[in-house]
Design a protein around this motif. Structure first.
Motif, PDB file in Angstrom:
ATOM      1  N   PRO A 168      20.881  30.976 -16.482  1.00  0.00           N
ATOM      2  CA  PRO A 168      19.735  31.893 -16.465  1.00  0.00           C
ATOM      3  C   PRO A 168      18.409  31.160 -16.251  1.00  0.00           C
ATOM      4  CG  PRO A 168      21.119  32.238 -18.411  1.00  0.00           C
ATOM      5  CD  PRO A 168      21.570  30.969 -17.762  1.00  0.00           C
ATOM      6  N   ILE A 169      17.405  31.885 -15.771  1.00  0.00           N
ATOM      7  CA  ILE A 169      16.035  31.353 -15.739  1.00  0.00           C
ATOM      8  C   ILE A 169      15.138  32.348 -16.469  1.00  0.00           C
ATOM      9  CG2 ILE A 169      16.231  30.013 -13.599  1.00  0.00           C
ATOM     10  CD1 ILE A 169      14.842  32.368 -12.146  1.00  0.00           C
ATOM     11  N   ASP A 170      13.982  31.859 -16.943  1.00  0.00           N
ATOM     12  CA  ASP A 170      13.016  32.782 -17.529  1.00  0.00           C
ATOM     13  C   ASP A 170      11.764  32.820 -16.659  1.00  0.00           C
ATOM     14  OD1 ASP A 170      11.675  30.445 -18.096  1.00  0.00           O
ATOM     15  OD2 ASP A 170      12.119  30.477 -20.235  1.00  0.00           O
ATOM     16  N   LEU A 171      10.843  33.687 -17.052  1.00  0.00           N
ATOM     17  CA  LEU A 171       9.653  33.902 -16.246  1.00  0.00           C
ATOM     18  C   LEU A 171       8.829  32.623 -16.116  1.00  0.00           C
ATOM     19  CD1 LEU A 171       8.485  36.251 -14.683  1.00  0.00           C
ATOM     20  CD2 LEU A 171       7.197  36.913 -16.722  1.00  0.00           C
ATOM     21  N   ALA A 172       8.794  31.837 -17.183  1.00  0.00           N
ATOM     22  CA  ALA A 172       8.022  30.593 -17.139  1.00  0.00           C
ATOM     23  C   ALA A 172       8.595  29.646 -16.088  1.00  0.00           C
ATOM     24  CB  ALA A 172       8.030  29.934 -18.522  1.00  0.00           C
ATOM     25  N   ALA A 173       9.921  29.570 -16.022  1.00  0.00           N
ATOM     26  CA  ALA A 173      10.558  28.701 -15.030  1.00  0.00           C
ATOM     27  C   ALA A 173      10.263  29.200 -13.614  1.00  0.00           C
ATOM     28  CB  ALA A 173      12.066  28.662 -15.267  1.00  0.00           C
ATOM     29  N   TYR A 174      10.283  30.525 -13.432  1.00  0.00           N
ATOM     30  CA  TYR A 174       9.953  31.101 -12.133  1.00  0.00           C
ATOM     31  C   TYR A 174       8.538  30.701 -11.718  1.00  0.00           C
ATOM     32  CZ  TYR A 174       8.438  34.663  -8.773  1.00  0.00           C
ATOM     33  OH  TYR A 174       7.897  35.295  -7.690  1.00  0.00           O
ATOM     34  N   LEU A 175       7.593  30.835 -12.647  1.00  0.00           N
ATOM     35  CA  LEU A 175       6.186  30.573 -12.322  1.00  0.00           C
ATOM     36  C   LEU A 175       5.924  29.086 -12.092  1.00  0.00           C
ATOM     37  CD1 LEU A 175       4.538  33.075 -14.819  1.00  0.00           C
ATOM     38  CD2 LEU A 175       4.598  33.269 -12.324  1.00  0.00           C
ATOM     39  N   ASP A 176       6.723  28.234 -12.755  1.00  0.00           N
ATOM     40  CA  ASP A 176       6.526  26.785 -12.634  1.00  0.00           C
ATOM     41  C   ASP A 176       7.277  26.171 -11.453  1.00  0.00           C
ATOM     42  OD1 ASP A 176       4.949  26.768 -14.805  1.00  0.00           O
ATOM     43  OD2 ASP A 176       6.447  26.018 -16.230  1.00  0.00           O
ATOM     44  N   ALA A 177       8.032  26.973 -10.737  1.00  0.00           N
ATOM     45  CA  ALA A 177       8.899  26.419  -9.691  1.00  0.00           C
ATOM     46  C   ALA A 177       8.070  25.767  -8.582  1.00  0.00           C
ATOM     47  CB  ALA A 177       9.783  27.524  -9.119  1.00  0.00           C
ATOM     48  N   THR A 178       8.708  24.859  -7.862  1.00  0.00           N
ATOM     49  CA  THR A 178       8.073  24.137  -6.769  1.00  0.00           C
ATOM     50  C   THR A 178       7.431  25.096  -5.767  1.00  0.00           C
ATOM     51  OG1 THR A 178       9.830  22.505  -6.968  1.00  0.00           O
ATOM     52  CG2 THR A 178       8.554  22.474  -4.919  1.00  0.00           C
ATOM     53  N   PRO A 179       6.149  24.893  -5.435  1.00  0.00           N
ATOM     54  CA  PRO A 179       5.529  25.730  -4.399  1.00  0.00           C
ATOM     55  C   PRO A 179       6.135  25.405  -3.025  1.00  0.00           C
ATOM     56  CG  PRO A 179       3.872  24.456  -5.622  1.00  0.00           C
ATOM     57  CD  PRO A 179       5.207  23.904  -5.986  1.00  0.00           C
ATOM     58  N   ILE A 180       6.452  26.440  -2.256  1.00  0.00           N
ATOM     59  CA  ILE A 180       7.039  26.249  -0.917  1.00  0.00           C
ATOM     60  C   ILE A 180       6.025  26.615   0.160  1.00  0.00           C
ATOM     61  CG2 ILE A 180       8.901  26.922   0.648  1.00  0.00           C
ATOM     62  CD1 ILE A 180       9.938  25.377  -1.769  1.00  0.00           C
ATOM     63  N   ALA A 181       5.569  27.850   0.112  1.00  0.00           N
ATOM     64  CA  ALA A 181       4.531  28.322   1.044  1.00  0.00           C
ATOM     65  C   ALA A 181       3.757  29.374   0.251  1.00  0.00           C
ATOM     66  CB  ALA A 181       5.144  28.915   2.301  1.00  0.00           C
ATOM     67  N   ASP A 182       2.637  28.971  -0.333  1.00  0.00           N
ATOM     68  CA  ASP A 182       1.906  29.861  -1.248  1.00  0.00           C
ATOM     69  C   ASP A 182       1.722  31.235  -0.612  1.00  0.00           C
ATOM     70  OD1 ASP A 182       1.653  27.500  -2.599  1.00  0.00           O
ATOM     71  OD2 ASP A 182      -0.524  27.311  -2.336  1.00  0.00           O
ATOM     72  N   PRO A 183       2.039  32.316  -1.337  1.00  0.00           N
ATOM     73  CA  PRO A 183       2.425  32.390  -2.748  1.00  0.00           C
ATOM     74  C   PRO A 183       3.938  32.325  -3.021  1.00  0.00           C
ATOM     75  CG  PRO A 183       2.012  34.592  -1.916  1.00  0.00           C
ATOM     76  CD  PRO A 183       1.790  33.662  -0.767  1.00  0.00           C
TER      77      PRO A 183
END
Ligand SMILES: [Zn+2]
Lengths: 399, 136
Positions: free
Chosen positions: A194-209
């Motif tokens: 599983p992932i949580d919202l914090a992990a989603y928000l902290d994930a590596t940026p690919i092409a903002d957003p």
């Protein structure tokens, strides 16, 4: 009822995890053979009973007349209807409709829809899934400027949706989180953590957003869906699923100044609801093409679950779990179960049918009777989804 | 997957030749329909609105940013790995059509929707010049 004399009687799917032998990994023929075997097994139908076959066009290069090649390889004989669908992520639905038309017209009694692709090569570096297109506007008018595939192209769309409606990454993250939860309950899915919202928000940026957890995980895989005439279906020991409504739409919207926050699902969905004689309130589970959370949110708006622009607050404020109010992408979807190249549309189609067969084990939507499946193929120049498909499926009666 | 910078396939689409020839001379042109006067971009063999024949007209080179993305990871086109972060954008031209391009000469984070931009030209090979845009 749209196709009264047609029933869906079987589904099949290969596991997404990498096999031990890398040489097997990129064999389309292997994926197709395994998908075929599991599909026929789920219907309790013999190999010799197949008299119609359809295949998608994969991203992996295949010879011309690939459907003929495949029918021969799989060993089906005297096939009376062989065809191909080439609408990208819509092709699973497009193929299903071609088969339903052939049965409805009395041309065949059974039709096997097959989709497989093998974008991942474990022996090569991870970048660059498919060969670059030899022609077309992406090659000539996008690649030279540094576009980075669909990730960057949907980032443009999300930018506009955020600017017009205030849609936030926090809101869209709920889609990624709930789908990962579903994947953990699906033994055929790629991810099981599983992932949580914090992990989603902290994930590596690919092409903002767009960040890493907005992107699908590419996998190799194969799928099958088997159609039969109602008469043939009645001889089988299966729970039939019926095509209650359908719609498709290619190149939606004003080509000069398109509104990129609205998709062709508005047109395809209206046609599907009208044919089925139901609206969104009558739907128990939603398998919505999920190349990106923003694409899911826009489709939920276009399918009438909320007003245009409210997709962000809607997904943040609704229980989208398989056991919640609006069960969404209950297999984990392409984001977490995996995207098998151009066979991606089968992720939604097979799970939609599986739920109505009540064959989804730990993630079964209780009492699932009617489901929506969408497909979306490609990203058009300056627009969003190039080709859109919507199905309304219904659990049928055993006769 | 090649590491060399992707270039347009100039030989394949003769109807688009004028666009690249003009860019090579530092001019931006778009197609206009001889029947219905609709302007269009990207180049197509005929008018997308009515099917009529098309001709080329000079564009002012002025427009505004319709949408954009800040590229952080060159996942599909690794040839651009030394250029990240950079901004791709659809620029809405004064003439109407939207053109996919690069926004240059500014910090990526400063680009926003509606930003007024003007065309500039970047030579990327002996035969190819790309129309890119900068804030004005
Ligand atoms: Zn015209």
């Amino acid at each position: 009822m749209t196709f009264e004399d047609v029933a869906i009687v079987g589904i099949g799917e290969t596991a997404k995890r990498r096999p031990d032998d890398p040489a097997e990994l990129r064999s389309l023929e292997r994926l197709y053979a395994d998908a075929t075997a599991s599909t026929l097994d789920s219907a309790g139908l013999q190999h010799a009973a197949i008299d119609g076959v359809g295949v998608i066009r994969s991203g992996v290069q295949t010879p011309a007349n690939f459907v003929g090649h495949l029918v021969e390889t799989l060993g089906f004989e005297n096939v009376r209807w062989a065809t191909t669908a080439d609408t990208g992520g819509s092709n699973a639905v497009s193929l299903l409709l071609q088969g339903a038309l052939a049965i409805d017209a009395g041309i065949v009694e059974t039709f096997l829809c097959l989709g497989a692709d093998a974008p991942v090569d474990p022996t090569a570096p991870p970048a660059g899934l498919f060969e670059r297109d030899p022609r077309g506007y992406v090659r000539n008018y996008m690649d030279p400027f540094g576009t980075q595939g669909p990730n960057s192209r949907l980032a443009h769309v999300q930018t506009v949706h955020a600017s017009e409606y205030g849609t936030t990454r926090e809101q869209l993250g709920h889609i990624a989180v709930v789908q990962r939860r579903h994947a953990a309950l699906n033994p055929r899915a790629w991810f099981d953590d599983p992932i949580d919202l914090a992990a989603y928000l902290d994930a590596t940026p690919i092409a903002d957003p767009i960040g890493l957890f907005d992107c699908v995980i590419p996998v190799n895989g194969g799928f099958g869906v088997l159609l039969a005439s109602a008469e043939r279906a009645s001889e089988l020991d299966v729970d039939p699923v019926e095509i209650a409504g359908f719609g498709e739409c290619s190149n939606y919207g004003d080509s000069r100044s398109p509104d990129v926050t609205t998709t062709g699902v508005t047109v395809a969905g209206r046609a599907a609801y009208d044919r089925a004689g139901v609206g969104p309130d009558a739907i128990d589970c939603w398998q919505v093409y999920d190349d990106y959370p923003i694409v899911v949110a826009m489709q939920l708006e276009d399918l009438g679950l909320c007003d245009k622009g409210d997709g962000g607050p809607y997904v943040a404020g609704t229980d989208l779990g398989f056991d919640g109010d609006v069960p969404l992408n209950t297999s984990g979807g392409q984001l977490s179960a995996g995207q098998p190249g151009m066979a991606a549309g089968f992720v939604q189609l097979v799970e939609g049918i599986r739920q109505l067969r009540r064959d989804a084990d730990d993630r079964q939507v209780r009492g699932a009777t009617r489901g929506v499946v969408t497909g979306a193929g490609g990203v058009a120049y300056g627009k969003n989804l190039r080709h859109c498909s919507v199905l309304v499926l219904e659990r049928g009666d055993r006769s | 997957m090649t590491d060399s910078r992707p270039l347009p396939s100039l030989a394949e689409a003769s109807y688009a030749r004028e666009f690249w020839d003009a860019a090579n001379e530092g001019r931006l042109v778009v197609q206009r329909c001889e029947a219905c006067t609709t302007t269009q971009y990207f180049p197509r063999p005929r008018c997308g609105a009515c099917g009529g024949s098309v001709d080329w007209v000079e564009a002012s080179g002025l427009g505004t940013v319709y949408s954009h993305a800040v590229i952080r990871r060159p996942v599909s086109n690794p040839a651009f790995r030394d250029e990240v972060p950079y901004v791709t954008a659809y620029v809405e031209l004064e003439e109407g059509p939207r053109l996919f391009t690069r926004i240059v000469e500014c910090e990526p984070e400063t680009v926003e929707r509606g930003l007024p931009v003007s065309v500039t030209f970047e030579r990327v090979s002996e035969s190819v010049v790309l129309p890119t845009f900068e804030p004005r």
